[in-house]
Design a protein around this motif. Structure first.
Motif, PDB file in Angstrom:
ATOM      1  N   GLY A  70       0.815  -1.213   0.000  1.00 31.94           N
ATOM      2  CA  GLY A  70       0.000   0.000   0.000  1.00 31.94           C
ATOM      3  C   GLY A  70       0.844   1.256   0.000  1.00 31.94           C
ATOM      4  N   LEU A  71       1.903   1.272   0.820  1.00 28.72           N
ATOM      5  CA  LEU A  71       2.797   2.439   0.866  1.00 28.72           C
ATOM      6  C   LEU A  71       3.486   2.646  -0.480  1.00 28.72           C
ATOM      7  N   ALA A  72       3.937   1.547  -1.097  1.00 27.67           N
ATOM      8  CA  ALA A  72       4.621   1.655  -2.384  1.00 27.67           C
ATOM      9  C   ALA A  72       3.656   2.106  -3.475  1.00 27.67           C
ATOM     10  N   ALA A  73       2.423   1.573  -3.460  1.00 26.89           N
ATOM     11  CA  ALA A  73       1.426   1.974  -4.457  1.00 26.89           C
ATOM     12  C   ALA A  73       1.106   3.458  -4.324  1.00 26.89           C
ATOM     13  N   ALA A 128       3.165   5.795  -3.133  1.00 28.67           N
ATOM     14  CA  ALA A 128       4.338   6.535  -3.596  1.00 28.67           C
ATOM     15  C   ALA A 128       4.374   6.622  -5.112  1.00 28.67           C
ATOM     16  N   ARG A 129       3.931   5.560  -5.779  1.00 26.77           N
ATOM     17  CA  ARG A 129       3.876   5.586  -7.245  1.00 26.77           C
ATOM     18  C   ARG A 129       2.920   6.656  -7.749  1.00 26.77           C
ATOM     19  N   ARG A 130       1.925   6.990  -6.952  1.00 26.16           N
ATOM     20  CA  ARG A 130       0.939   7.996  -7.333  1.00 26.16           C
ATOM     21  C   ARG A 130       1.309   9.380  -6.822  1.00 26.16           C
ATOM     22  N   GLY A 131       2.526   9.527  -6.308  1.00 25.98           N
ATOM     23  CA  GLY A 131       2.956  10.829  -5.813  1.00 25.98           C
ATOM     24  C   GLY A 131       2.408  11.158  -4.444  1.00 25.98           C
ATOM     25  N   ILE A 132       2.089  10.121  -3.656  1.00 24.34           N
ATOM     26  CA  ILE A 132       1.540  10.315  -2.314  1.00 24.34           C
ATOM     27  C   ILE A 132       2.461   9.629  -1.315  1.00 24.34           C
ATOM     28  N   LEU A 133       2.988  10.376  -0.359  1.00 20.96           N
ATOM     29  CA  LEU A 133       3.878   9.814   0.649  1.00 20.96           C
ATOM     30  C   LEU A 133       3.130   9.668   1.966  1.00 20.96           C
ATOM     31  N   ILE A 134       3.079   8.448   2.484  1.00 22.35           N
ATOM     32  CA  ILE A 134       2.388   8.158   3.739  1.00 22.35           C
ATOM     33  C   ILE A 134       3.436   7.756   4.767  1.00 22.35           C
ATOM     34  N   ARG A 173      -1.517  -7.337  -5.114  1.00 20.06           N
ATOM     35  CA  ARG A 173      -2.562  -6.777  -5.991  1.00 20.06           C
ATOM     36  C   ARG A 173      -2.681  -5.275  -5.838  1.00 20.06           C
ATOM     37  N   LEU A 174      -2.244  -4.759  -4.688  1.00 23.41           N
ATOM     38  CA  LEU A 174      -2.297  -3.314  -4.466  1.00 23.41           C
ATOM     39  C   LEU A 174      -1.383  -2.551  -5.417  1.00 23.41           C
ATOM     40  N   LEU A 175      -0.355  -3.217  -5.933  1.00 22.22           N
ATOM     41  CA  LEU A 175       0.594  -2.554  -6.829  1.00 22.22           C
ATOM     42  C   LEU A 175       0.076  -2.443  -8.255  1.00 22.22           C
TER      43      LEU A 175
END
Length: 653
Positions: A312-315, A317-323, A636-638
């Motif tokens: 989820g964190l990596a997905a 980040a791919r969208r330009g969102i840092l959690i 699947r989240l990726l």
């Protein structure tokens, strides 16, 4: 036979050397499965030898078990020294040795082989979850063209420092955060934001490292220190996020520490009670006890949550969102209300001139040039908007002398020896009785625009109306959030009329005229009813960002806001909000699925193992199978998919 065994020992020794180099537990995808191939060949050899010699085959199976058990037992010993006595490696070691004791060597060999496959798949899944972020480092250029005393020369990117001027050709990737020095250029930001279409930027705007120049040669002024550009910050935040476990992860950790000793005790009871108290066959119940010990290994359960969180964190980040951590990701799934600042969040934070109104239509250019001449040199957002508009319309305009700011009222100066004032309507000279300016001022202010009066020699000549423009994706974002049953609330320090105008365009509730402490109070009141997130960009938003269940900062905002927030939208894409909530909800769903699969299979096979329906290799196959299922379910989240928020945003574009 001795020669064959000697040759085989040599081959195995070479394989063990790889084990000593930790290849089994390395994350490199090419090397990850090499030991499994070696184990598989050795196991097939042992099985094939049954055709020639049962005894020699038995020796090979024993050798395989001891060899495959060595890295597992070593890891178990290391964990026991760290205080983790009942680790899954410990259970595996005892079960394998127990199988050897009762001459179940074939099953012991299959059990260890399946265990190593499960370990490799687990590490592969973790690697895949992080690969999307870590690969950002691989795309960065190693050299860049530096402009030094008017001469271009290639230098290593590692030598760049803030203030350096660099030049990059079309197709080149920006190696550092920098400010564009050319009038206009298009950039491909897909590596950072996932946005496939190029984005245009104007001179003076900040461009982030990793962006690709699409259409022209451009020059930039570097703004980031080494190790502090956009991609470095992404990787740093992902690493920090891994250290912040979610509540579910913490619960699973505590549960596993209690559950594993219970399974070990249950296994011992299965081995001892029937033979000693009910005169049952010792071999049969010892075997069943070993099966219980193996099926009790919490491998799948332990990996089920972190695999989903990391994915989820990596997905994101791919969208330009840092959690910043799994705890924030899980909390996001519960959010029902999103409070937002207005200026710089819902709006661009960059006012523009909407209209110039005068009693005489021919005086519009004159009013604008006089206002720009007085405002020249000011850093106030309204002044900058007037100057930008004047520069678009005129090649030149007279600059006022003796310019002076009147605190809270406006500015004044003199042009050609005549006094010029640019004032707020409250402090401006009165309008003439027959002037249309009074009525127009009230109309524009009621519509939420900011109005300034331009006066010459204390006589109003005209008014200039300005407005902070909405972000292009603001309306679509609010619509997407509403479709997801998330309420939106605007919290702003701006005047009620301006706030009402913006809120009316967006179809959301608002509270206006708020100081920072009032925003905090408003967030606390919302939290009483439902979990609340706060979105902001300024220093004055930082207290509310901290007070909210989740703080979300726009990356174009202040460092204080970014440091305080739990989430950062790296490219000021307000449309990232519904995507973020959708991803958090998907992650929560997958966590629930993984925990259910893990525990459900444990219960089923614990019962069948105690009843003798399933044996050792079925037990470990079920456990390894569950590990594979939960890891690939998390992956699947990726996958890139057309989510509900994306569909709404597209339909309204």
């Amino acid at each position: 036979m001795i020669c064959c065994l000697s040759s085989l020992s040599t081959c195995v020794a070479n394989l063990e050397l790889k084990v000593k180099k930790n290849i089994i537990f390395r994350s490199g995808s090419n090397d990850l499965f090499k030991p499994i191939a070696g184990f598989s060949i050795l196991l097939l050899t042992a099985w094939s030898m049954q055709i020639l010699s049962i005894r020699f085959s038995q020796l090979l199976f024993i050798f395989f078990v001891l060899f495959a058990l060595w890295p597992v037992a070593r890891k178990a010993w290391r964990k026991s020294l760290e205080g983790n006595i009942f680790s899954m490696e410990t259970l595996m070691s005892f079960a394998s040795l127990g199988a050897l004791m009762i001459n179940a060597v074939h099953e012991a060999a299959v059990v260890l082989w399946l265990f190593h496959i499960g370990e490799s798949l687990e590490h592969y899944a973790t690697q895949r979850a992080r690969a999307g972020v870590s690969s950002l480092m691989a795309i960065m250029p190693e050299t860049v063209m530096l402009l030094d005393d008017g001469i271009l020369r290639a230098v290593p990117v590692s030598q760049l420092k803030p203030g350096d001027e660099i030049e990059i050709a079309p197709g080149g990737r920006l190696p550092a955060d920098a400010i564009l020095q050319d009038s206009m250029a298009a950039f491909d930001e897909s590596a950072l934001t996932g946005e496939s279409l190029p984005v245009e930027y104007a001179k003076g705007q900040q461009i982030y490292a990793g962006s690709v120049i699409v259409d022209r040669v451009c020059r930039f002024i570097v703004t980031s220190e080494q190790g502090c550009n956009a991609i470095d910050r992404i990787l740093k935040l992902i690493d920090e996020a891994d250290a912040h476990k979610s509540p579910t992860e913490r619960f699973i950790d505590v549960f596993s520490r209690t559950y594993t000793p219970i399974i070990a005790l249950l296994s011992m009871m299965v081995m001892i009670i029937p033979p000693f108290f009910y005169d049952q066959p010792w071999d049969m119940w010892f075997y069943r006890g070993l099966a219980v010990m193996l099926i009790g290994c919490p491998c799948a359960l332990v990996i089920s949550v972190p695999a989903a969180i990391t994915s989820g964190l990596a997905a994101a980040a791919r969208r330009g969102i840092l959690i910043k951590g799994g705890a924030a990701l899980e909390k996001l799934a519960e959010i029902k209300v999103i409070a937002m600042d207005k200026t710089g969040t819902l709006t661009e934070g960059r006012p523009t001139v909407v209209c110039v109104i005068t009693d005489k239509p021919d005086d519009e250019d004159r009013v604008l040039s006089l206002a720009a001449g007085v405002e020249e040199g000011s850093s106030h957002p309204l002044a900058q908007a007037i100057i930008r508009q004047a520069r678009k319309r005129f090649n030149d305009y007279p600059i006022a002398g003796n310019r002076q700011a009147l605190s809270g009222q406006g500015v004044k100066g003199d042009i050609d020896g005549r006094d010029v004032n640019v004032m707020a309507p409250t402090f401006a000279p009165p309008f003439a009785p027959d002037s249309i300016l009074q009525g127009e001022t009230e109309r524009l202010q009621d519509a939420g625009l900011t109005v300034v009066v331009v006066a010459l020699e204390n006589v109003p000549l005209g008014i200039i109306a300005l407005q902070d423009t909405l972000r292009v994706d603001a309306k679509k974002t609010i619509q997407a959030l509403t479709a997801m049953n998330v309420d939106s609330l605007m919290l702003t320090g701006d005047n009620p009329r301006a706030a009402a105008a913006i809120a009316g365009q967006l179809g959301m509730k608002y509270q206006a005229g708020l100081l920072p402490r009032h925003k905090v109070e408003a967030v606390y009141l919302q939290q009483i009813a439902a979990p609340t997130a706060m979105v902001g960009d300024g220093i004055n938003d930082a207290p509310a960002l901290r007070a909210a269940d989740i703080g979300i900062a726009m990356s174009g905002g202040t460092d204080v806001a970014l440091e305080t927030a739990d989430v950062a939208l790296t490219h000021d894409r307000l449309a990232g909000l519904p995507e973020l909530l959708h991803l958090a909800r998907r992650t929560r769903t997958i966590i629930g699925q993984n925990v259910t699969i893990s525990i459900g299979l444990k219960i089923i096979f614990l019962l069948t193992s105690m009843l003798g329906v399933t044996g050792l290799w079925v037990a470990i196959l079920a456990d390894s199978g569950a590990t594979v299922v939960v890891t690939f379910n998390a992956l699947r989240l990726l996958r890139t998919e057309k989510t509900l928020p994306q569909m709404i945003l597209k339909e309204n574009s």
